[in-house]
Write an enzyme that holds these catalytic residues in place. Structure first.
Site, PDB file in Angstrom:
ATOM      1  CG  ASP A   1     -18.698 -12.131  -9.538  1.00 37.23           C
ATOM      2  OD1 ASP A   1     -18.765 -13.075 -10.331  1.00 37.23           O
ATOM      3  OD2 ASP A   1     -18.662 -12.280  -8.304  1.00 37.23           O
TER       4      ASP A   1
ATOM      5  CD  GLU B   1     -20.881 -17.383  -5.131  1.00 41.72           C
ATOM      6  OE1 GLU B   1     -19.819 -17.896  -4.794  1.00 41.72           O
ATOM      7  OE2 GLU B   1     -21.236 -17.311  -6.320  1.00 41.72           O
TER       8      GLU B   1
HETATM    9  C1  FRU Z   1     -19.322 -15.137  -7.701  1.00 39.89           C
HETATM   10  C2  FRU Z   1     -18.038 -15.255  -6.896  1.00 39.89           C
HETATM   11  C3  FRU Z   1     -18.095 -14.348  -5.685  1.00 39.89           C
HETATM   12  C4  FRU Z   1     -16.656 -14.081  -5.392  1.00 39.89           C
HETATM   13  C5  FRU Z   1     -16.063 -14.041  -6.772  1.00 39.89           C
HETATM   14  C6  FRU Z   1     -14.662 -14.550  -6.853  1.00 39.89           C
HETATM   15  O1  FRU Z   1     -19.188 -15.438  -9.037  1.00 39.89           O
HETATM   16  O2  FRU Z   1     -17.838 -16.593  -6.519  1.00 39.89           O
HETATM   17  O3  FRU Z   1     -18.810 -14.875  -4.600  1.00 39.89           O
HETATM   18  O4  FRU Z   1     -16.451 -12.902  -4.695  1.00 39.89           O
HETATM   19  O5  FRU Z   1     -16.896 -14.803  -7.598  1.00 39.89           O
HETATM   20  O6  FRU Z   1     -14.114 -14.332  -8.100  1.00 39.89           O
END
Ligand code: FRU
Length: 508
Positions: A54, A226
């Site tokens: 992300d 998320e």
């Molecule tokens: C989304 C996610 C988020 C988390 C991150 C961990 O892709 O699962 O929810 O903070 O990636 O790397």
């Protein structure tokens, strides 16, 4: 040349090239690449090496766009999550900086955001302004923590009172997006909490109060929520009207399978989000647009980007020594059509600086026999086309064409759908979830369909009708597959305008 002289030549050439090719990429890093691997994005952001997911902490401050990102400093798969960091003056050319936040006693550093604390509400900055990161500490539980930087994001100090929001008994409690809300003079946080989002407010970024939640009974629920995002946008063509857009990612259960992004249009009063929207609206109909985040603190426009990947196969995509790429930064806006609010996304205007050669056509009939683009080749292209519908059942472009490969971007006039077919796009066998055809309904406007397509070494982004329908997909074609075709099936179509630009690499 004899084998020895070929080797000698290559050695000398690489000695000559290495310092030049890398100096702009990253000063002081000894593990540089030339950004020339077969699937290496040429104008999309990717880390030099290792795993990225992300985008995090997107913020504009003192002339720089910051891009932090979920990063594993130790390998090519997910793990040891930290915040990688890069900066840009134009959203297109990026300079890599050292890892900003590393895991600690509270756990890994999951996704989050960065704000500019202009009036030192936090007390970290001796009355001046500075940057505060709000992120999830992911250890035994997920909790929200903060860190601050007094030197434009170059070095960070974690707050001693972390976590600022301890886990309230919710397993998936993460990805805080924070912004300043003028009317109530306070910070607002939207954070994912299992199958919904929660809102918190704060005067100082340290003490937070829960105010409300949204979503348990709205939107898609095939997986966990998320990376939420919330902002206000003017409604195009309706002066004075604004709406709030809440974007929430979901994994799995998205429209193209696996992970993806949905959005809600409604009202926000500083404490609570409400909407009358009943249907599910998708941000992107392709497979690879996830964890969207927008830049805080940009003066005049709302810009976001996303991680071009899908959790179904993210760890298996065939790239090395890095794994992960971002979409092109997109300007987002909102319009109202037939009583419905529709989100529009267009590549940022700064992209146009990469255009080099241009080919143009106007008012030309295309029949199944026309072979208009046989002379044009390219691995990095921007295509802008406007078609007037006629007897054709299907028309569009085939990009990254080789003897056995092609990615098809088309419009089907019977179903009124825009689609991307990547079943023969190149390497697809690393996951059963990778090959596929993805599509979205798109009504013609005044009997015309407009397409804008960004092709890179390993991605295709398609923006239909001024960005009202978007499909983003990774592809892994052979480097030699650079052919292009304009096709029509079952009849003719009129090409009103077509512009094709070759795009320069941002890494050279
Ligand atoms: C989304 C996610 C988020 C988390 C991150 C961990 O892709 O699962 O929810 O903070 O990636 O790397």
């Amino acid at each position: 040349m004899r084998p020895l002289s070929v080797l000698t030549f290559l050695l000398i050439a690489s000695l000559l090239l290495v310092p030049w090719g890398t100096s702009k990429v990253q000063a002081g890093n000894t593990n540089e690449t030339l950004y020339n691997e077969p699937y290496r994005p040429q104008y999309h952001f990717s880390p030099q090496k290792n795993w990225m997911n992300d985008p995090n902490g997107l913020v504009y401050y003192k002339g720089e766009y910051h891009l932090f990102y979920q990063y594993n400093p130790y390998g090519n798969k997910w793990g040891h999550m930290s915040w990688g960091h890069a900066v840009s003056k134009d959203l297109i050319h990026w300079k890599h900086l050292p890892v900003a936040l590393k895991e600690d006693d509270l756990g890994m550093i999951f996704s989050g955001s960065v704000v500019v604390d202009k009036h030192d509400t936090s007390g970290f900055f001796d009355g001046k302004s500075g940057m505060v990161a709000i992120y999830t500490s992911a250890g035994e539980t997920q909790q929200q923590s903060i860190a601050y930087s007094k030197d434009n994001g170059r070095t960070w100090h974690k707050y001693k009172g972390n976590p600022v929001i301890p886990n309230p008994g919710i397993k998936d409690f993460r990805d805080p997006k924070v912004f300043w809300y003028d009317e109530t003079d306070q910070w607002v946080m939207v954070v994912a909490a299992g199958d919904r989002v929660q809102f918190y407010t704060s005067k100082n970024l340290k003490d937070w109060t829960f105010t409300s939640e949204f979503g348990a009974d709205r939107g898609a629920h095939g997986g966990v929520w998320e990376c939420p995002e919330l902002f206000e946008l003017p409604v195009k063509g309706n002066p004075g009207e604004t709406k709030w857009v809440l974007q929430v990612d979901i994994n799995p259960g998205a429209v193209a399978g696996g992970s993806g992004a949905q959005y809600f249009v409604g009202e926000f009063d500083g404490k609570k989000f409400t909407t009358e929207q009943k249907d599910v609206k998708w941000v992107d109909y392709g497979k690879d647009f996830y964890a969207t985040q927008s830049w805080n603190n940009t003066p005049d426009r709302r810009i976001w980007l996303a991680w071009m990947n899908n959790w179904q196969y993210a760890q298996d995509i065939p790239t090395s020594p890095w794994r992960g790429a971002m979409s092109i930064p997109r300007e987002v806006s909102l319009k109202k059509e037939d009583g419905e609010y529709v989100l529009l996304q267009e590549p940022v205007r700064e992209l146009s600086q990469l255009r080099k050669n241009i080919h143009t056509w106007k008012n030309q009939w295309i029949t199944p026999k026309t072979n208009l683009l046989s002379d044009i080749k390219g691995e990095t292209l921007e295509i802008q086309a406007e078609f007037q519908l006629d007897t054709a059942k299907e028309f569009g472009f085939k990009v990254r064409k080789g003897s056995e490969e092609e990615t098809v971007i088309g419009y089907n006039t019977d179903n009124k759908t825009l689609f991307v077919d990547r079943t023969k796009s190149g390497q697809t066998d690393f996951s059963e979830h990778f090959p596929g055809v993805y599509q979205a309904k798109m009504e013609p406007e005044n009997n015309t369909v407009q397409l804008r397509i960004l092709v890179d070494r390993s991605s295709v982004e398609v923006f239909g009708n001024d960005g009202e329908t978007v499909l983003t997909n990774r592809i892994f074609p052979n480097l030699k597959s650079q052919g292009l075709e304009l096709f029509t099936e079952g009849g003719n179509v009129k090409l009103k305008t077509l512009k094709i630009y070759h795009l320069k690499s941002t890494w050279k």
